[in-house]
Write a protein that holds these residues in place. Sequence first.
Motif, PDB file in Angstrom:
ATOM      1  N   MET A  23       5.562  20.296   9.777  1.00  0.00           N
ATOM      2  CA  MET A  23       4.380  21.015  10.247  1.00  0.00           C
ATOM      3  C   MET A  23       3.391  21.250   9.109  1.00  0.00           C
ATOM      4  N   SER A 116      13.931  25.233  22.532  1.00  0.00           N
ATOM      5  CA  SER A 116      12.682  25.650  21.881  1.00  0.00           C
ATOM      6  C   SER A 116      12.237  27.011  22.392  1.00  0.00           C
ATOM      7  N   TYR A 146       0.282  31.089  17.124  1.00  0.00           N
ATOM      8  CA  TYR A 146       0.862  29.874  16.564  1.00  0.00           C
ATOM      9  C   TYR A 146       1.956  29.311  17.469  1.00  0.00           C
ATOM     10  N   TYR A 147       2.705  30.163  18.145  1.00  0.00           N
ATOM     11  CA  TYR A 147       3.601  29.671  19.186  1.00  0.00           C
ATOM     12  C   TYR A 147       2.808  28.891  20.234  1.00  0.00           C
ATOM     13  N   VAL A 150       1.852  25.523  18.866  1.00  0.00           N
ATOM     14  CA  VAL A 150       3.011  24.627  18.780  1.00  0.00           C
ATOM     15  C   VAL A 150       3.355  24.078  20.165  1.00  0.00           C
ATOM     16  N   SER A 201      12.015  20.852  23.989  1.00  0.00           N
ATOM     17  CA  SER A 201      10.865  20.068  23.516  1.00  0.00           C
ATOM     18  C   SER A 201      11.077  18.571  23.756  1.00  0.00           C
ATOM     19  N   TRP A 551      11.493  26.776  16.795  1.00  0.00           N
ATOM     20  CA  TRP A 551      10.119  27.051  17.248  1.00  0.00           C
ATOM     21  C   TRP A 551       9.447  28.100  16.355  1.00  0.00           C
ATOM     22  N   LEU A 554       8.432  26.400  13.054  1.00  0.00           N
ATOM     23  CA  LEU A 554       7.195  25.643  13.248  1.00  0.00           C
ATOM     24  C   LEU A 554       5.975  26.560  13.285  1.00  0.00           C
ATOM     25  N   ALA A 555       6.081  27.666  14.033  1.00  0.00           N
ATOM     26  CA  ALA A 555       4.943  28.584  14.154  1.00  0.00           C
ATOM     27  C   ALA A 555       4.607  29.232  12.821  1.00  0.00           C
ATOM     28  N   TRP A 558       2.975  26.720  10.409  1.00  0.00           N
ATOM     29  CA  TRP A 558       1.565  26.506  10.742  1.00  0.00           C
ATOM     30  C   TRP A 558       0.734  27.690  10.256  1.00  0.00           C
TER      31      TRP A 558
END
Length: 573
Positions: A23, A116, A146-147, A150, A201, A551, A554-555, A558
Amino acid sequence: MQIKESAEVYDVIIVGSGAGGGMATKQLADAGFNVAVVEAGPFFDPADPVTKTQLKWPYESPRRGAGTDRAFGGWDMSWGDWDVEGEPYTQEEGTNFRWWRSRMLGGRTNHWGRISLRFGPKDFKGKTRDGHGDDWPISYDDVKPYYDKVDKLIGVYGTNEGLEDDPDGFFLPPPKPRLHELFYINGAKKTGIPVYPSRMSMLTKKINEDRGVCFYCGQCSRSCSVYADFSAGSCLIFPAQKSGGKVKIFVNSMVREVTTNEEGKATGVSYISKDDRKEYKLKAKVVVLAASACSSARILLNSKSKQHPNGLGNSSDIVGKYLHDSTGSSAAGVIPGLTNRKVSYNEDGTGGMHVYSPWWGDNSKLNFPRGYHIEVWGGMGQPNYGFGWDPNGFNKYFGLKVGGYGDSLRDDVKKYYGSVVGFGGRGEAIARKENYCEIDPTTVDQFGIPVLKFNYQWSDFERNQAKHMQDTFEELIHNMGGVPLSEKPGKDQDYGLLSPGQIIHEVGTTRMGNDPKTSVTNKFNQLHDVDNVFIVDAGPFVSQADKNCTWTILALSWRASDYIIEQLKQQNI
């Protein structure tokens, strides 16, 4: 030893290419920065016809699809294990921590379950909620945007249900429950356990021209050749390269340390090339560690200098502390109603479960403070070596004589294959300072890098939670009209509680917080001690929650990347 030093100065070096590293690569490259990605394993592209493992028969695997000498079976989407040759780790007496290392571009995202789930509002405020652990310095509202991003960028199927601590998102259409899952739904209903479509996902609908749509081969654990599931390489790093961002990937490169200057600021990284066993140095304005919670902690602890004698970012002596993993306990049963099945349609579905049960209990009435979710498995997926059932279990608990050879074996396979339904509980452990990893002063790996030593014990909270799982699974199997395939584990077996690390959700080693004396990073994943070093794996997690952590990795990655972009443009770092 002569160290080869690169003349080029990158804007950002990212160590690790899994969820967090992928990410960060995508966001920073798309913003126009010159990015170097350093990965300890080889290059991997699931669409490459040479390395492609999807849609192959078990006999095409060197191990006939059996995981006898490698975790996750005999397929090459998983270049790593809990034990990696030449890369040991040690244990304090009484500790049995299992440390998974993934050695390939994309890391664990090539073979993970792709469950996810977002963390919910309660998950960020554990201490406020029940007095255990600590609150995060951020809230769900800080991470929600951000969730949302994603969800839209990567794609996740599911349904909005209005649940308090399993928040709604932007979902693609979920697949329908398969037959064994319909049995589970009915069994769960009798006990009052809620069941909802899974949040996974995999693409059930086209979202862009670079990725295909799931065609129900059920082999997501092998990584998808049409990029229909989420893997960091196919969904983040490769698109970052295509978008015009300058991304250079260094594979087979084992990072030894983050290098620093006389002011104590990071200047880049030093790594050992697995190809020629020589040491190299890369330079950058910013270093982002995304090597996994324990690997990033190891790099920081090995990055000692005059300015950082206790390891980089470790003035608080917190690096490596508060290590914790998800709890896990499981059970399976034979369901008579699922025998003698005639299958005339594709019931493989997406890889993994189509339904799940989020935590439903009231912990104030229980003897453990945090919950767990239930993962369901079963069905008619592709058989491989050692598939189906344990004949001893069938014989002992179901009163049957199955197996053998020839026609009797074929008849039993047709009759009983797909009749087993299993459950896995995945729960939240309390983060404790006394669970930690540190540098072993006497042991190095094959590259001469000091290794980690683990000290970790489950508490009665986790054991009591595992007992609740086993009691629940027993009731579910009974409700489904089934018979357990094994004896219910008791207190002497910690109620089937798996060893810490075995769920591969380890977090917390570089925890975030507002106080530099009690935490390692700030709320933007930035080291308190060194402002041009960031951690974007699960190390900064203050608590794990009863959800899978990808998840949230990732958030937060980012979110941290947006902060890095802002700080670089303002020339603050």
